[in-house]
Design a protein around this motif. Structure first.
Motif, PDB file in Angstrom:
ATOM      1  N   ASN A  98       2.937  11.200  -2.068  1.00 41.94           N
ATOM      2  CA  ASN A  98       3.895  10.131  -1.811  1.00 41.94           C
ATOM      3  C   ASN A  98       3.165   8.865  -1.355  1.00 41.94           C
ATOM      4  N   PRO A  99       3.096   7.832  -2.201  1.00 41.79           N
ATOM      5  CA  PRO A  99       2.289   6.655  -1.849  1.00 41.79           C
ATOM      6  C   PRO A  99       2.858   5.831  -0.714  1.00 41.79           C
ATOM      7  N   LEU A 100       4.177   5.805  -0.546  1.00 38.59           N
ATOM      8  CA  LEU A 100       4.742   5.064   0.576  1.00 38.59           C
ATOM      9  C   LEU A 100       4.320   5.683   1.896  1.00 38.59           C
ATOM     10  N   LEU A 101       4.354   7.002   1.953  1.00 39.52           N
ATOM     11  CA  LEU A 101       3.992   7.691   3.186  1.00 39.52           C
ATOM     12  C   LEU A 101       2.524   7.497   3.520  1.00 39.52           C
ATOM     13  N   THR A 102       1.658   7.628   2.513  1.00 37.47           N
ATOM     14  CA  THR A 102       0.224   7.485   2.767  1.00 37.47           C
ATOM     15  C   THR A 102      -0.170   6.043   3.040  1.00 37.47           C
ATOM     16  N   ALA A 103       0.678   5.076   2.624  1.00 34.27           N
ATOM     17  CA  ALA A 103       0.359   3.665   2.853  1.00 34.27           C
ATOM     18  C   ALA A 103       0.664   3.223   4.272  1.00 34.27           C
ATOM     19  N   LEU A 104       1.472   4.002   4.980  1.00 38.86           N
ATOM     20  CA  LEU A 104       1.863   3.622   6.334  1.00 38.86           C
ATOM     21  C   LEU A 104       0.860   4.132   7.359  1.00 38.86           C
ATOM     22  N   PRO A 105       0.626   3.366   8.416  1.00 40.29           N
ATOM     23  CA  PRO A 105      -0.277   3.834   9.477  1.00 40.29           C
ATOM     24  C   PRO A 105       0.374   4.967  10.269  1.00 40.29           C
ATOM     25  N   THR A 163      -4.096  -3.443   4.219  1.00 40.67           N
ATOM     26  CA  THR A 163      -4.594  -2.866   2.982  1.00 40.67           C
ATOM     27  C   THR A 163      -3.681  -1.731   2.566  1.00 40.67           C
ATOM     28  N   GLY A 164      -3.755  -1.347   1.297  1.00 37.62           N
ATOM     29  CA  GLY A 164      -2.944  -0.240   0.818  1.00 37.62           C
ATOM     30  C   GLY A 164      -1.854  -0.681  -0.142  1.00 37.62           C
ATOM     31  N   LEU A 165      -0.923   0.229  -0.396  1.00 43.45           N
ATOM     32  CA  LEU A 165       0.115   0.001  -1.395  1.00 43.45           C
ATOM     33  C   LEU A 165       0.943  -1.244  -1.110  1.00 43.45           C
ATOM     34  N   PHE A 166       1.351  -1.466   0.142  1.00 36.71           N
ATOM     35  CA  PHE A 166       2.206  -2.611   0.451  1.00 36.71           C
ATOM     36  C   PHE A 166       1.506  -3.932   0.134  1.00 36.71           C
ATOM     37  N   THR A 210      -9.088  -1.864  -6.329  1.00 37.61           N
ATOM     38  CA  THR A 210      -9.752  -1.041  -5.311  1.00 37.61           C
ATOM     39  C   THR A 210      -9.861  -1.776  -3.983  1.00 37.61           C
ATOM     40  N   ALA A 211     -10.211  -3.066  -4.038  1.00 36.60           N
ATOM     41  CA  ALA A 211     -10.364  -3.838  -2.813  1.00 36.60           C
ATOM     42  C   ALA A 211      -9.029  -4.037  -2.099  1.00 36.60           C
ATOM     43  N   THR A 212      -7.951  -4.146  -2.857  1.00 33.31           N
ATOM     44  CA  THR A 212      -6.635  -4.437  -2.270  1.00 33.31           C
ATOM     45  C   THR A 212      -5.903  -3.174  -1.831  1.00 33.31           C
TER      46      THR A 212
END
Length: 278
Positions: A98-105, A163-166, A210-212
């Motif tokens: 789940n990318p939303l979950l992994t994108a959150l701290p 950084t991450g999905l958001f 990758t950087a973003t």
């Protein structure tokens, strides 16, 4: 710009359950053993937060604190100042990719005074929490889910995560590639095809992604397809259909990829997530 969140949200179950509203008495413990995340909304007053690792944070309302994943923490009312609190459990489902979950701290703290777009919804939620109307629990749960989506919007549009999905979804070029992948995971995406959606060269797109986002585009695609496959398995679809709809060339290749990343076969994973006695 196209809708950047709906293609993500429709793939998994986002569930909230409000279990407390009012003034906190003393201290409350929240355990990771519950297997869910937590959202705490403090409209007024002060609370002391003790998180894992012994870190203490003084919270001053209005503030929202989101623990998207299970985590031990404690809330304490340091003094009697009329604090107004709503607490809810948050479940993003059992999707490993789940990318939303992994994108959150691990812990997201939002000062609500800085987010005027959320004020009306929060007032509506607290008005419902303090009422005794029919359907109160259902309304509270749904309002909390809506609030979470608004929080995701604010995080994305205001750059509240670095950084991450958001961050990728906030980037006008990368958002095109990410949304295309989210909407059609079964398409035979290549790095060249993804770069073409953004109008960038393959090399520039690869480096910028990758950087973003923090991981290569190919790895992101693999994780997203895994999350889609898991959501389809939970709907009791046959493995060959799951493989086709989530972008794998065949059922055997899907089973191999799934087992390598999850450590279980698709059928074993499905049994564990749907059968509490498995």
């Amino acid at each position: 710009m196209a809708d950047r969140l709906s293609p993500l949200l429709k793939r998994f179950d986002l569930n909230a359950h409000v279990f407390f509203s009012g003034a906190l008495c003393g201290a409350s413990e929240f355990s990771a053993a519950e297997g869910v995340g937590h959202l705490h909304l403090l409209r007024a007053g002060h609370l002391e937060l003790l998180a894992s690792g012994g870190q203490q944070v003084m919270l001053t309302g209005p503030v929202a604190v989101l623990f998207p994943r299970p985590m031990n923490h404690r809330l304490t009312r340091p003094f009697d100042d009329g604090s107004e609190l709503v607490c809810a459990t948050i479940d993003f489902g059992h999707l490993i990719g789940n990318p939303l979950l992994t994108a959150l701290p691990d812990r997201l703290v939002l000062q609500l005074e800085d987010l005027p777009e959320l004020h009306g919804l929060i007032e509506l939620l607290f008005a419902e929490a303090l009422s005794d109307l029919c359907g109160r629990q259902s309304v509270l749960d749904r309002l909390t889910e809506v609030l979470l989506i608004h929080m995701f919007r604010s995080v994305m549009d205001r750059g509240l995560i670095e950084t991450g999905l958001f961050v990728g979804l906030a980037d006008q070029r990368l958002a095109k590639a990410l949304t295309a992948v989210h909407e059609d995971p079964a398409y035979p995406w290549t790095l060249e095809a993804l770069a073409q959606t953004t109008g960038m060269s393959r090399a520039r797109f690869s480096a910028h992604f990758t950087a973003t986002v923090g991981i290569p585009a190919g790895e992101y695609l693999a994780r997203w397809r895994l999350a889609v496959a898991q959501s389809l398995l939970k709907k009791d679809l046959p493995v060959n259909l799951v493989a086709d709809r989530s972008g794998y060339s065949s059922a055997p290749s899907f089973s191999r990829a799934f087992s390598q990343r999850v450590g279980l076969s698709p059928s074993e994973w499905k049994k564990r997530t749907t059968d509490p006695n498995a």
